[in-house]
Design a protein around this motif. Sequence first.
Motif, PDB file in Angstrom:
ATOM      1  N   ASP A  40      32.453  46.797  49.684  1.00  0.00           N
ATOM      2  CA  ASP A  40      31.767  45.498  49.703  1.00  0.00           C
ATOM      3  C   ASP A  40      31.156  45.131  48.354  1.00  0.00           C
ATOM      4  O   ASP A  40      30.726  43.984  48.159  1.00  0.00           O
ATOM      5  N   LEU A  41      31.126  46.087  47.447  1.00  0.00           N
ATOM      6  CA  LEU A  41      30.478  45.875  46.149  1.00  0.00           C
ATOM      7  C   LEU A  41      31.472  45.746  45.000  1.00  0.00           C
ATOM      8  O   LEU A  41      31.205  45.055  44.019  1.00  0.00           O
ATOM      9  N   ILE A  42      32.607  46.438  45.127  1.00  0.00           N
ATOM     10  CA  ILE A  42      33.605  46.464  44.066  1.00  0.00           C
ATOM     11  C   ILE A  42      34.926  45.972  44.638  1.00  0.00           C
ATOM     12  O   ILE A  42      35.357  46.424  45.703  1.00  0.00           O
ATOM     13  N   GLY A  43      35.562  45.044  43.940  1.00  0.00           N
ATOM     14  CA  GLY A  43      36.822  44.490  44.401  1.00  0.00           C
ATOM     15  C   GLY A  43      37.813  44.382  43.276  1.00  0.00           C
ATOM     16  O   GLY A  43      37.490  44.551  42.096  1.00  0.00           O
ATOM     17  N   GLU A  44      39.056  44.073  43.635  1.00  0.00           N
ATOM     18  CA  GLU A  44      40.110  43.900  42.648  1.00  0.00           C
ATOM     19  C   GLU A  44      40.153  42.449  42.189  1.00  0.00           C
ATOM     20  O   GLU A  44      40.284  41.535  43.003  1.00  0.00           O
ATOM     21  N   VAL A  45      40.041  42.245  40.892  1.00  0.00           N
ATOM     22  CA  VAL A  45      40.087  40.912  40.300  1.00  0.00           C
ATOM     23  C   VAL A  45      41.031  40.965  39.098  1.00  0.00           C
ATOM     24  O   VAL A  45      40.780  41.719  38.147  1.00  0.00           O
ATOM     25  N   GLY A  47      43.878  42.374  38.617  1.00  0.00           N
ATOM     26  CA  GLY A  47      44.484  43.657  38.324  1.00  0.00           C
ATOM     27  C   GLY A  47      43.551  44.733  37.834  1.00  0.00           C
ATOM     28  O   GLY A  47      44.001  45.710  37.221  1.00  0.00           O
ATOM     29  N   ARG A  48      42.247  44.602  38.107  1.00  0.00           N
ATOM     30  CA  ARG A  48      41.297  45.660  37.764  1.00  0.00           C
ATOM     31  C   ARG A  48      40.102  45.536  38.685  1.00  0.00           C
ATOM     32  O   ARG A  48      39.937  44.529  39.383  1.00  0.00           O
ATOM     33  N   SER A  49      39.264  46.568  38.715  1.00  0.00           N
ATOM     34  CA  SER A  49      38.063  46.518  39.539  1.00  0.00           C
ATOM     35  C   SER A  49      36.958  45.750  38.837  1.00  0.00           C
ATOM     36  O   SER A  49      36.822  45.804  37.613  1.00  0.00           O
ATOM     37  N   GLU A  50      36.172  45.034  39.626  1.00  0.00           N
ATOM     38  CA  GLU A  50      34.972  44.369  39.133  1.00  0.00           C
ATOM     39  C   GLU A  50      33.857  44.518  40.165  1.00  0.00           C
ATOM     40  O   GLU A  50      34.121  44.612  41.369  1.00  0.00           O
ATOM     41  N   VAL A  51      32.624  44.555  39.679  1.00  0.00           N
ATOM     42  CA  VAL A  51      31.474  44.523  40.577  1.00  0.00           C
ATOM     43  C   VAL A  51      31.348  43.103  41.112  1.00  0.00           C
ATOM     44  O   VAL A  51      31.121  42.161  40.345  1.00  0.00           O
ATOM     45  N   LEU A  52      31.527  42.947  42.417  1.00  0.00           N
ATOM     46  CA  LEU A  52      31.475  41.623  43.034  1.00  0.00           C
ATOM     47  C   LEU A  52      30.047  41.134  43.191  1.00  0.00           C
ATOM     48  O   LEU A  52      29.776  39.942  43.096  1.00  0.00           O
ATOM     49  N   ARG A  53      29.153  42.071  43.458  1.00  0.00           N
ATOM     50  CA  ARG A  53      27.728  41.746  43.537  1.00  0.00           C
ATOM     51  C   ARG A  53      26.941  43.034  43.355  1.00  0.00           C
ATOM     52  O   ARG A  53      27.484  44.137  43.494  1.00  0.00           O
TER      53      ARG A  53
END
Length: 307
Positions: A40-45, A47-53
């Motif tokens: 719920d905190l890290i997602g794929e953006v 083609g790489r992981s990003e902290v979503l919140r």
Amino acid sequence: MDDAQRADQVPASAAEAGEAGWYVDDRCTNCDVARQLAPDLIGEVDGRSEVLRQPRGEVEARQLYAAAFACHTRSIRHTARRLDPALDPFPLPLDDTVSLCGQNSTHTAGANSYLVRRPSGNLMLVDTPRWSPSLAARYGALGSVTDVLLTHRDHAAHGRQYADHFGARLWIHEGDLDAAPDADRVIRGTGAVEIGEGMLAYPLPGHTRGSVLYIADERYCFSGDSFYWSRSTGAVEVAESVTWYSIQELAASLARTADQLRFEWLLPGHGDRKHLPARQMADQLRQLTDRTREMKPRPVDFTALRW
């Protein structure tokens, strides 16, 4: 209980991580490990992981710390502080038998590895985390590690070091023996081999020539990179776009082996874990076997992986 819930075992001082400042740096290789642990905190953006919140409260902070300590490039960082080793939750129990090692290695492309407790109380290590004497001591404190089981060549990097540290036997299949030529035990052919009480090795050539999966107690399947759970498709999948040896051989391996396999936990090297009733897992494997039979060789393309 899933990995994110188990991350609650990180000490309470992890609540400090609830403040803003977490990010993923540009070394991310899109291995998916962090997203498995903090979905719920890290997602794929792109083609790489990003902290979503940023994390909210202790539970989410602990999940983020678990992801950070598993990340093989240490790409999950905080703007104001370094990771506190006291907040490392690994090895992270998935249940009373299997623990996720964390501390993934750049030399295995960030693959997951597992500690498996046997009925004797001894442990087996399936694939390996990064090599560190302090990590080895941490695992050894949990019990006597008698065997290091390599699923295939891509995960062989630290096998000899861990085996020597523990005085354990190192296992690999003959098809990938050049990746661990000093292995103590060599699995040969395509038939199932019992390598310890309740632990069977099933050669599954396809991803590599010497790929093997290990089944413990007819409950746990350590599949290496042969197949994994995809969150995007909601099914067991093969890494069709990253097959080093032969997708046709993998299809033949599944056709020969799938009906013999009984397990509830799918525990891969790459890709997500999944716990389902054994009958549902058997249905998943039958469907996977049918789909894989229709696949054709294609160029290796990491960006096409269906996490």
